[in-house]
Design a protein around this motif. Structure first.
Motif, PDB file in Angstrom:
ATOM      1  N   UNK A 388       0.843  -1.211   0.000  1.00 35.82           N
ATOM      2  CA  UNK A 388       0.000   0.000   0.000  1.00 35.82           C
ATOM      3  C   UNK A 388       0.873   1.254   0.000  1.00 35.82           C
ATOM      4  N   UNK A 389       0.587   2.161  -0.922  1.00 36.97           N
ATOM      5  CA  UNK A 389       1.369   3.390  -1.056  1.00 36.97           C
ATOM      6  C   UNK A 389       0.458   4.585  -0.821  1.00 36.97           C
ATOM      7  N   UNK A 390       0.875   5.476   0.066  1.00 38.54           N
ATOM      8  CA  UNK A 390       0.108   6.675   0.360  1.00 38.54           C
ATOM      9  C   UNK A 390       0.822   7.921  -0.108  1.00 38.54           C
ATOM     10  N   UNK A 391       0.115   9.038  -0.088  1.00 34.75           N
ATOM     11  CA  UNK A 391       0.645  10.315  -0.543  1.00 34.75           C
ATOM     12  C   UNK A 391       1.047  11.154   0.668  1.00 34.75           C
ATOM     13  N   UNK A 392       2.298  11.605   0.672  1.00 32.01           N
ATOM     14  CA  UNK A 392       2.780  12.485   1.729  1.00 32.01           C
ATOM     15  C   UNK A 392       3.749  13.495   1.149  1.00 32.01           C
ATOM     16  N   UNK A 393       3.792  14.712   1.706  1.00 31.22           N
ATOM     17  CA  UNK A 393       4.605  15.774   1.119  1.00 31.22           C
ATOM     18  C   UNK A 393       5.873  16.082   1.915  1.00 31.22           C
ATOM     19  N   UNK A 394       5.771  16.371   3.197  1.00 33.45           N
ATOM     20  CA  UNK A 394       6.933  16.622   4.043  1.00 33.45           C
ATOM     21  C   UNK A 394       7.775  17.785   3.528  1.00 33.45           C
ATOM     22  N   UNK A 395       7.169  18.956   3.355  1.00 33.99           N
ATOM     23  CA  UNK A 395       7.894  20.144   2.915  1.00 33.99           C
ATOM     24  C   UNK A 395       8.290  20.954   4.148  1.00 33.99           C
ATOM     25  N   UNK A 396       9.598  21.103   4.435  1.00 32.79           N
ATOM     26  CA  UNK A 396       9.998  21.720   5.709  1.00 32.79           C
ATOM     27  C   UNK A 396      10.061  23.232   5.708  1.00 32.79           C
ATOM     28  N   UNK A 397      10.136  23.863   4.517  1.00 33.80           N
ATOM     29  CA  UNK A 397      10.307  25.309   4.453  1.00 33.80           C
ATOM     30  C   UNK A 397       9.498  25.882   3.288  1.00 33.80           C
ATOM     31  N   UNK A 398       9.274  27.192   3.358  1.00 32.98           N
ATOM     32  CA  UNK A 398       8.676  27.935   2.245  1.00 32.98           C
ATOM     33  C   UNK A 398       7.292  27.410   1.856  1.00 32.98           C
ATOM     34  N   UNK A 399       6.549  26.949   2.871  1.00 34.30           N
ATOM     35  CA  UNK A 399       5.275  26.286   2.547  1.00 34.30           C
ATOM     36  C   UNK A 399       4.234  27.243   1.996  1.00 34.30           C
ATOM     37  N   UNK A 400       4.419  28.565   2.179  1.00 36.51           N
ATOM     38  CA  UNK A 400       3.397  29.485   1.681  1.00 36.51           C
ATOM     39  C   UNK A 400       3.319  29.477   0.166  1.00 36.51           C
ATOM     40  N   UNK A 401       4.426  29.117  -0.516  1.00 41.46           N
ATOM     41  CA  UNK A 401       4.317  29.015  -1.970  1.00 41.46           C
ATOM     42  C   UNK A 401       4.565  27.603  -2.487  1.00 41.46           C
ATOM     43  N   UNK A 402       5.025  26.694  -1.641  1.00 39.70           N
ATOM     44  CA  UNK A 402       5.213  25.305  -2.082  1.00 39.70           C
ATOM     45  C   UNK A 402       3.940  24.469  -1.931  1.00 39.70           C
ATOM     46  N   UNK A 403       3.031  24.902  -1.042  1.00 38.56           N
ATOM     47  CA  UNK A 403       1.719  24.253  -0.929  1.00 38.56           C
ATOM     48  C   UNK A 403       0.670  25.106  -1.632  1.00 38.56           C
ATOM     49  N   UNK A 404      -0.348  24.476  -2.239  1.00 41.83           N
ATOM     50  CA  UNK A 404      -0.600  23.036  -2.332  1.00 41.83           C
ATOM     51  C   UNK A 404       0.115  22.354  -3.503  1.00 41.83           C
ATOM     52  N   UNK A 405       0.932  23.125  -4.246  1.00 41.00           N
ATOM     53  CA  UNK A 405       1.609  22.559  -5.409  1.00 41.00           C
ATOM     54  C   UNK A 405       2.381  21.284  -5.052  1.00 41.00           C
ATOM     55  N   UNK A 406       3.002  21.265  -3.854  1.00 42.27           N
ATOM     56  CA  UNK A 406       3.800  20.105  -3.458  1.00 42.27           C
ATOM     57  C   UNK A 406       2.979  18.818  -3.480  1.00 42.27           C
ATOM     58  N   UNK A 407       1.704  18.929  -3.117  1.00 41.31           N
ATOM     59  CA  UNK A 407       0.865  17.731  -3.096  1.00 41.31           C
ATOM     60  C   UNK A 407       0.648  17.192  -4.503  1.00 41.31           C
ATOM     61  N   UNK A 408       0.304  18.062  -5.416  1.00 35.41           N
ATOM     62  CA  UNK A 408       0.022  17.614  -6.781  1.00 35.41           C
ATOM     63  C   UNK A 408       1.292  17.153  -7.496  1.00 35.41           C
TER      64      UNK A 408
END
Length: 485
Positions: A388-408
């Motif tokens: 089973x494989x799940x989706x996870x992002x784990x972005x440690x910095x700059x999340x104001x412009x890396x999310x939600x793009x990091x998820x997609x």
């Protein structure tokens, strides 16, 4: 006294005299059960299990909507307002064909009906009707690896950090996530009780956000990942050399650490490597005995030891051995690869945090090369093996412009690893819910499930990019993003 009763008394006495042996073998399954079973065999029908043991097998009618499954009083939803979606194409997440011209009926925080319009009547007196004609209705998305205490970008070095500051940042991130259609997240490492308070704030309607599951702080050995004096990301020394250690040493300290986390209401336990095999076994056994699942951030031999000990999820594909995937398949371990987190390091680093391109530097628990090709290879291997494989992002910095793009972007990486669009969408919904231990309440659109829905403008099975075309988001039965606005 009857003959059966006499025999039972004899077996009880034998059990008492066998205590030293049973204690010495307390980690060998079945030692005490063997004595009880023999007593029952000799006593025939005279033995009746204690009432408490009988009650453990009875399902609890209503529980909290989290992994802890605390018993709660019955909830009367019969007077809650009805919300109806009509005309859309339903991708219900159960793996079947999409349903055109579908009807989905919500009441309060639950789905009460979902299916083709011809067999799913629209109830009278609905408080809200949403015309989803030409749109696609699917379960809310799930991110299995975030940190609400992540740092935002510019000028971070100018400001002192604190749990209060982290909570403010986390509240902003919660809003970013839910408005992108990510309606459930797992925080796998937080400062103090930040993630718990964000969870409560969402539940109470104080802030907008996804459903939160949290794991407290990482449990690690002294100097291990989670207790380093240097930052895992930058290699910089922490003030006062990190202060007193928060690491744990030896199996009983790891058990105590697990109990302490459960005491403060965590949904999950998060472990970090390196650790002794006995420490990992003790922590995982303790958590499971308390009904709490376990995730681990690991590498190399520590990963193999954790899988063999029964860890529930492996976070990251770091320095995996050739035995890791077969072991995951054998032991039912789920995999949350977080491919994008490492590709970010290889493709530009995190400039505002002073983290250069190329990988981890100056960090004791990351003394290995990051190889993106190998990471994708491990995901491919796991997918082909049926892990089973799940989706996870784990972005440690700059999340104001890396999310939600990091998820997609993470969905795209899974696709690059050989998963079909349908496979990836399942990982983001149904499979993710099962990994979260919430498969009975989340991940599909069917009666009785929590009303977490995403409505997009184009078919995500044709292109995962279409998930970005958000029209409506319904979280816990509330319309969070309204396509009319």
């Amino acid at each position: 006294m009857s003959e059966a009763g006499t025999q039972l008394r004899m077996m009880q006495a034998m059990a008492v005299h066998s205590v030293p042996e049973a204690t010495a073998n307390s980690r060998r399954p079945g030692v005490r059960m063997t004595l009880v079973s023999l007593a029952v065999l000799l006593a025939g029908t005279a033995f009746v299990a204690p009432a408490a043991a009988q009650n453990q097998s009875r399902p609890i009618p209503e529980t909290s909507d989290d992994v802890r499954r605390l018993p709660i009083p019955p909830v009367d939803r019969s007077k809650a307002p009805l919300v109806v979606l009509t005309g859309g194409t339903l991708i219900d997440g159960r793996g079947g064909a999409a349903i055109p011209n579908a009807v989905v009926v919500l009441q309060g925080d639950r789905i009460v009906a979902a299916g083709p319009a011809r067999s799913t009547p629209v109830p009278a007196g609905a408080a809200r009707k949403i015309d989803a004609t030409g749109l696609y209705v699917l379960p809310g998305l799930i991110d299995l690896h975030i940190h609400f205490t992540q740092q935002r970008g510019p000028n971070m070095g100018l400001y002192s950090d604190s749990p209060a500051a982290a909570a403010i940042r986390g509240s902003a991130l919660a809003d970013q996530l839910v408005t992108a259609g990510i309606t459930a997240v797992r925080d796998v490492g937080t400062s103090d009780d930040v993630a718990l308070r964000i969870k409560e704030a969402v539940d109470r309607g104080i802030i907008r956000g996804p459903r939160v599951f949290w794991s407290g702080r990482i449990i690690s050995s002294t100097g291990g990942h989670g207790d380093e004096v240097t930052s895992t990301a930058t290699g910089k020394q922490k003030p006062a050399l990190g202060g007193e250690t928060r690491g744990y040493n030896g199996p009983w300290e790891w058990r105590t650490a697990v109990r302490s986390q459960v005491r403060v209401l965590v949904d999950w336990i998060k472990l970090g490597a390196p650790a002794d095999r006995e420490e990992l076994v003790a922590a995982i056994d303790e958590a499971h005995s308390l009904g709490v699942p376990v995730a681990i951030d690991s590498y190399g031999k520590y990963t193999d030891w954790a899988i063999e000990a029964g860890v529930d999820t492996l976070e990251h594909p770091l320095l995996m051995s050739d035995q890791a995937v077969p072991l995951m398949k054998k032991h039912g371990t789920a995999f949350v690869p977080t491919i994008g987190a490492f590709d970010n390091l290889l493709e530009g680093g995190y400039p505002t945090a002073g983290i250069p391109t190329g990988g981890f530097y100056h960090t004791h628990s990351r003394r290995f090369v990051i190889d993106q090709g190998d990471h994708l290879k491990r995901v491919t291997e796991a997918h082909r093996a049926g892990v089973p494989i799940g989706v996870g992002t784990d972005i440690p910095f700059e999340n104001e412009w890396r999310y939600p793009d990091a998820y997609f972007r993470e969905l795209d990486y899974l696709h690059q690893a050989g998963m079909s669009n349908a496979d990836v969408l399942a990982s983001a919904t149904r499979v993710g819910a099962r990994i979260m231990k919430m498969g009975d309440k989340l991940g599909t659109i069917e009666p009785g499930k929590i009303a977490d829905l995403l409505v997009v403008g184009a078919n995500p099975l044709e292109s995962l990019k279409n998930l970005r075309e958000v029209r409506y988001v319904i979280a816990d039965g509330k319309v969070v993003v309204d396509g009319r606005e």
